[in-house]
Design an enzyme around this catalytic site. Structure first.
Site, PDB file in Angstrom:
ATOM      1  N   SER A  66       0.811  -1.230   0.000  1.00 34.06           N
ATOM      2  CA  SER A  66       0.000   0.000   0.000  1.00 34.06           C
ATOM      3  C   SER A  66       0.837   1.269   0.000  1.00 34.06           C
ATOM      4  CB  SER A  66      -0.878  -0.017   1.254  1.00 34.06           C
ATOM      5  OG  SER A  66      -1.430   1.252   1.483  1.00 34.06           O
TER       6      SER A  66
ATOM      7  N   TYR B 243      -1.590   0.287  10.696  1.00 31.96           N
ATOM      8  CA  TYR B 243      -1.854  -0.367   9.412  1.00 31.96           C
ATOM      9  C   TYR B 243      -0.658  -0.186   8.476  1.00 31.96           C
ATOM     10  CZ  TYR B 243      -3.654  -0.881   4.643  1.00 31.96           C
ATOM     11  OH  TYR B 243      -3.812  -1.242   3.321  1.00 31.96           O
TER      12      TYR B 243
ATOM     13  N   GLU C 190       0.114   3.613   1.762  1.00 31.80           N
ATOM     14  CA  GLU C 190       0.176   4.039   3.172  1.00 31.80           C
ATOM     15  C   GLU C 190       1.573   3.820   3.740  1.00 31.80           C
ATOM     16  OE1 GLU C 190      -1.934   5.112   6.052  1.00 31.80           O
ATOM     17  OE2 GLU C 190      -2.728   6.125   4.303  1.00 31.80           O
TER      18      GLU C 190
END
Ligand code: NAP
Ligand code: GDD
Length: 319
Positions: A123, A147, A125
């Site tokens: 990801s 996460y 992220e």
């Protein structure tokens, strides 16, 4: 007929990837965790064409049995605790599923058949408090949530199994991708659903957090094509997938509301509850490697994505 296993089959990406692989004449095995109620909403239109089996990334034995029984040539690991705010409330669970779950699947592949091609859903992220603009495969990571931290682990364990055991383990670093099948709590769907509700007189306002956050948003249907392409290459690698454009949450609101002839300023209410302990302010991809190596291009533009989502929620709420 090649066989592919998809974890996270009940999720947004699992449903689009299953459709794509069916079109390519794969036998598709979708892994769903056991729950007291069946949540096949996103796959009900294809459920008779695929095989849905129980399995859980928290349970090593279930993954080993799946690989032994179905003998896939490709495994797409899409399962995760994927909602960023929940990762602060359930950090240990997020680490167990989203990080260690990747190791469990890689171990299962190593024991059963190390020739299986593996895709890990990494990801953007991971870039978090970005150290470079735009972000590419060589940009260092600086995750900002449990996460994001878990996804960094999942990425590096994938690279490590590639290098340690010569496994075809590929990491797709995907920027945000959305669709009418996006979970309701993610900001794009929360907005499109609220616009439809307000337009139809069912809702009065939309409470949001940080409107200035910027994301590189694409269409999920385009991104699953990139996942498949990555596993068709001669060698495993890491690829950034995104549009190369960035837009703020505020811009998303402006377009979504104006598509329904509404002004977002009349309905959006800022609510501290939706601010995060640490924010990712700006994500924008440099997808040039994927464009050159995979010949991958997104087909749906940002504006089209917003209007597709609003129209879909309007049609659903009217029904
Ligand atoms: P999603 O809609 O939240 O789907 C996640 C899936 O994982 C669901 O099917 C969920 O099952 C399943 N799952 C959760 N915990 C599990 C467990 N312990 N064992 C087995 N399955 C479990 O996510 P998505 O948007 O499709 O994203 C797919 C993957 O890409 C995720 O790994 C996500 O982190 C990653 N990713 C997404 C984006 C994006 O913008 N969408 C961008 C980059 C990376 P239930 O239905 O039972 O909850
Ligand atoms: N969810 C949500 N709800 N986000 C809000 C809200 C709100 O009410 N108000 C503002 N935002 C802002 C968040 O602070 C964040 O900056 C941005 O909208 C996007 O939030 P999400 O849609 O929840 O997605 P995300 O970027 O945190 O994470 C998604 O994309 C990642 C890829 O970068 C998820 O799909 C992750 O699983 C994925 O890895």
């Amino acid at each position: 007929m090649p066989t592919a296993i998809i974890t996270g089959i009940t999720g947004q990406d699992g449903s689009y990837l299953a459709e794509l692989l069916l079109k390519k004449e794969y036998r598709v095995i979708g892994v769903a965790r056991r729950s007291s109620t069946v949540n096949y909403e996103r796959i009900e239109h294809i459920v008779d064409d695929i095989t849905v089996v129980q399995g859980d990334l928290q349970d090593q034995g279930s993954l080993l049995s799946l690989l032994e029984e179905y003998k896939p040539s490709e495994v797409y690991n899409l399962a995760a605790q994927s909602f960023v705010p929940t990762s602060w409330n359930q950090p240990a669970l997020t680490g167990d599923v989203t990080a260690l779950g990747v190791t469990r699947m890689l171990e299962a592949i190593r024991f059963v058949n190390p020739k299986i091609r593996f895709y890990q859903a990494s990801s953007s992220e991971m870039f978090g408090k970005v150290l470079e603009v735009p972000q590419n495969e060589d940009t260092p990571f600086y995750p900002r949530s449990p996460y994001g931290v878990a996804k960094v682990y999942g990425h590096w364990i994938t690279v490590n199994y590639r290098e340690s055991f010569d496994m075809f383990a590929t990491s797709g670093i995907l920027f945000n991708h959305e669709s009418p099948r996006r979970g309701m709590e993610f900001v794009t769907r929360k907005i499109s659903n609220a616009v439809a509700g307000i337009k139809l007189g069912k809702t009065k306002e939309l409470r949001l957090g940080n409107l200035e956050a910027q994301r590189d948003w694409g269409f999920a249907g385009d991104y699953v094509e990139a996942m498949w392409l990555m596993l068709q290459q001669d060698h495993p690698d890491n690829y950034v997938i995104g549009t190369g454009e960035t837009h703020s949450v505020r811009e998303f609101c402006e377009i979504a509301f104006s598509h329904a002839d509404l002004d977002y300023k009349d309905f959006v209410v800022m609510d501290e509850k939706f601010y995060r302990p640490a924010e990712v302010d700006l994500l924008i991809s440099d997808p040039s490697k994927a464009r050159a190596a995979l010949k991958w291009e997104p087909a749906v533009s940002f504006k089209e994505l917003v209007t597709i989502m609003v129209d879909s929620d309007l049609a659903r709420l009217k029904r």
